[in-house]
Enzyme design. Structure first.
Site, PDB file in Angstrom:
ATOM      1  CG  ASN A 115      -2.000   0.968   1.232  1.00  0.00           C
ATOM      2  OD1 ASN A 115      -2.666   1.123   0.224  1.00  0.00           O
ATOM      3  ND2 ASN A 115      -2.172   1.687   2.313  1.00  0.00           N
ATOM      4  N   GLY A 116       1.993   1.183  -0.733  1.00  0.00           N
ATOM      5  CA  GLY A 116       2.934   2.314  -0.696  1.00  0.00           C
ATOM      6  C   GLY A 116       2.803   3.288  -1.843  1.00  0.00           C
ATOM      7  N   GLY A 117       1.905   2.977  -2.816  1.00  0.00           N
ATOM      8  CA  GLY A 117       1.835   3.784  -4.034  1.00  0.00           C
ATOM      9  C   GLY A 117       1.014   5.055  -3.876  1.00  0.00           C
ATOM     10  CD  GLN A 191       8.125   0.165   0.504  1.00  0.00           C
ATOM     11  OE1 GLN A 191       7.104   0.235  -0.146  1.00  0.00           O
ATOM     12  NE2 GLN A 191       9.254  -0.304  -0.007  1.00  0.00           N
ATOM     13  CG  HIS A 221       6.552  -5.000  -5.280  1.00  0.00           C
ATOM     14  ND1 HIS A 221       7.341  -5.999  -5.790  1.00  0.00           N
ATOM     15  CD2 HIS A 221       5.940  -4.424  -6.340  1.00  0.00           C
ATOM     16  CE1 HIS A 221       7.195  -6.035  -7.111  1.00  0.00           C
ATOM     17  NE2 HIS A 221       6.360  -5.079  -7.474  1.00  0.00           N
ATOM     18  CG  ASN A 249       1.041  -4.924  -6.515  1.00  0.00           C
ATOM     19  OD1 ASN A 249       1.850  -5.287  -5.664  1.00  0.00           O
ATOM     20  ND2 ASN A 249       1.369  -4.807  -7.788  1.00  0.00           N
ATOM     21  CE  LYS A 390      -0.128  -1.673 -11.636  1.00  0.00           C
ATOM     22  NZ  LYS A 390       0.341  -1.530 -10.255  1.00  0.00           N
TER      23      LYS A 390
END
Length: 502
Positions: A115-117, A191, A221, A249, A390
């Site tokens: 969940n870093g995007g 992260q 990731h 993702n 995306k």
């Protein structure tokens, strides 16, 4: 007096390339030493002892990655293309051959979402998982709904773990407060945050630990394993009796828990399973599984030299690609992290700073870990398990009447006559989410659509129906408004609003 002419042996050595190697090795040592000094200065800039210790550990992991990058660059370790083979039959198991699952196994499972995007490619500034994708629900809402339904229906306890980045952490903590009364436990961990590297000097961009966000990056990731281990979440899950982790993702709406794959993992004692699916023309850049000298490995497009790019994209040689839905044995992961460690292939991601300087980000891919686990293999899953969002073209498909929601899970409309979903290509005017929302008063009905291409300044009214192949092209300086209630079937609309039958 010694001659300045090169002595024959050193001259020959240079011709053979030895001196070139020595030079690279020497510069590697110098660059590593310079980076070590810079990193220790970064660590010294932290005053709180607890924060300092955690930051020091993080910088040591970064330094290890950096020195590996230098070494590999000096040796020019590239895959030998002729040794790359398609995976053997037993390395990729067809989904249709999997046994029925047992819901009791779900108590041994935890679900992790990467969940870093930020969703910057779609013009977003916050966590991408907070984007509304269907029926006013966000990616995160849908995941929570799915797992809550799983827990209440089967009377199990599957926790949700969110791996955030320094870009999305605060956003995510704020968002998950609204799930406080749901039937599920949510754990978050951050992260790693690594320093960007100036390409020329090979020195870190930040001057202190508190330096501007733009000088740091989350290292892909593949950092999942290290961050899970260092954060203590891995030990926490094992102590709760969890044995398996399903990671995917957060923007892949097809990645739902599947008890058949879990059962197969238990039956075959596989420590790692990667879900792959059949490649189409749209997936030519996706990583693929290969057999390399007898071991199964992930091959990413970034690892392929320019002369072999076309081979890599070919559907003939590489028929499947990695969905990044991964099933991991937690005890095996702990064994690897405490033993040999994770040596994942480095992906060099070149970027340019706001002031035009070339920088490098050293990243890794989670799927590359497959080579470290015993009995690891791929499972070829239906395409429905890979529905990433995306772009705004993907978003149009998900928001449309092609899909409905059942307990947070996307279900394809049974009135759709075809197995496949329509191909949608929206032009640059639709690239950013704000533009996309402005240009569709309402999402068109596309149940009978095969293909849609839209370019230029185009607006859609309400209750528009699209069927067959529809192409809308507004020429430079012209605008096309598709009126409310309009039905377009096999049509080409061009700049002067001529309707042409296709």
């Amino acid at each position: 007096m010694d001659s300045l002419m090169p002595k024959s042996d050193s001259f020959n050595a240079r011709v053979r390339g030895h001196s070139h190697i020595d030079f690279k090795t020497a510069t590697t040592g110098v660059a590593a030493k310079a980076m070590r000094n810079e990193i220790s200065n970064l660590v010294k800039s932290v005053s709180d002892p607890q924060t300092k210790a955690a930051f020091d550990t993080e910088m040591q992991s970064f330094f290890h990655l950096f020195t590996r990058y230098l070494t590999e660059r000096a040796k020019s370790q590239e895959l030998v293309w002729d040794l790359i083979k398609s995976p053997a039959e037993d390395q990729i198991v067809p989904y249709a051959k999997l046994p029925e699952g047992n819901v009791k196994n779900l108590n041994k499972l935890a679900v992790l979402k990467v969940n870093g995007g930020l969703g910057t490619s779609m013009g977003m500034t916050g966590a991408k998982s907070a984007l509304e994708v269907k029926d006013d629900m966000t990616f995160l809402d849908l995941t929570v709904r799915q797992i809550e339904h799983l827990n209440t229906t089967n009377r199990v306890d599957v926790p949700l773990i969110l791996m955030t980045s320094f870009n999305t952490h605060d956003d995510t903590l704020r968002i998950i407060k609204k799930y406080a009364n749901q039937q599920l436990r949510i754990t978050t961990f951050n992260q790693s945050r690594y320093p960007r590297i100036f390409k020329e000097s090979l020195l870190p961009c930040p001057k202190s630990a508190e330096d501007d966000k733009k000088n740091w990056y989350p290292p892909g990731h593949g950092d999942l394993y290290n961050a899970l281990y260092q954060s203590g979440v891995l030990d926490q899950l094992i102590s709760e009796g969890k044995e398996y982790l399903f990671a995917s993702n957060s923007d892949n709406l097809g990645a739902v828990v599947d008890d058949k794959i879990l059962q197969h993992m238990i039956d075959t004692q596989a420590e790692f399973i990667m879900e792959v699916t059949d490649k189409t023309k749209a997936d030519i850049k996706g990583g693929t599984l290969i057999d390399y000298e007898g071991t199964i490995r992930l091959l990413e497009v970034a690892q392929v030299t320019s002369e072999h790019i076309e081979d890599f994209k070919s559907v003939r040689k590489f028929k499947i690609f990695n969905t990044n839905n991964l099933w991991i044995n937690l005890k095996a992961l702990k064994r690897i992290m405490e033993g040999e460690g994770m040596e994942l292939e480095i992906i060099v991601n070149p970027k340019t700073t706001d002031d035009g300087q070339a920088v490098l980000q050293l990243e890794t891919a989670a799927g590359a870990a497959i080579k470290h686990f015993h009995n690891a293999h791929g499972v070829n899953v239906p395409r429905s398990r890979f529905l990433p969002v995306k772009s705004c073209s993907d978003l149009l498909l998900i928001k449309s009447d092609i899909y409905s929601l059942e307990h947070g899970q996307l279900v394809i409309n049974e009135q759709r006559m075809f197995e496949t979903t329509p191909v949608i290509k929206l032009g640059d005017h639709f690239k950013k989410i704000a533009q996309f929302q402005k240009r569709f008063k309402k999402i068109p009905k596309i149940l009978e659509l095969d293909h849609l291409t839209v370019t230029g300044d185009v607006y859609f009214g309400r209750n528009v129906t699209l069927r067959g192949t529809v192409i809308v092209v507004a020429n430079e300086g012209q605008r096309i408004d598709i009126p409310d209630g309009c039905i377009l079937e096999n049509r080409l609309l061009s700049g002067n609003l001529n309707m042409i039958e296709l």
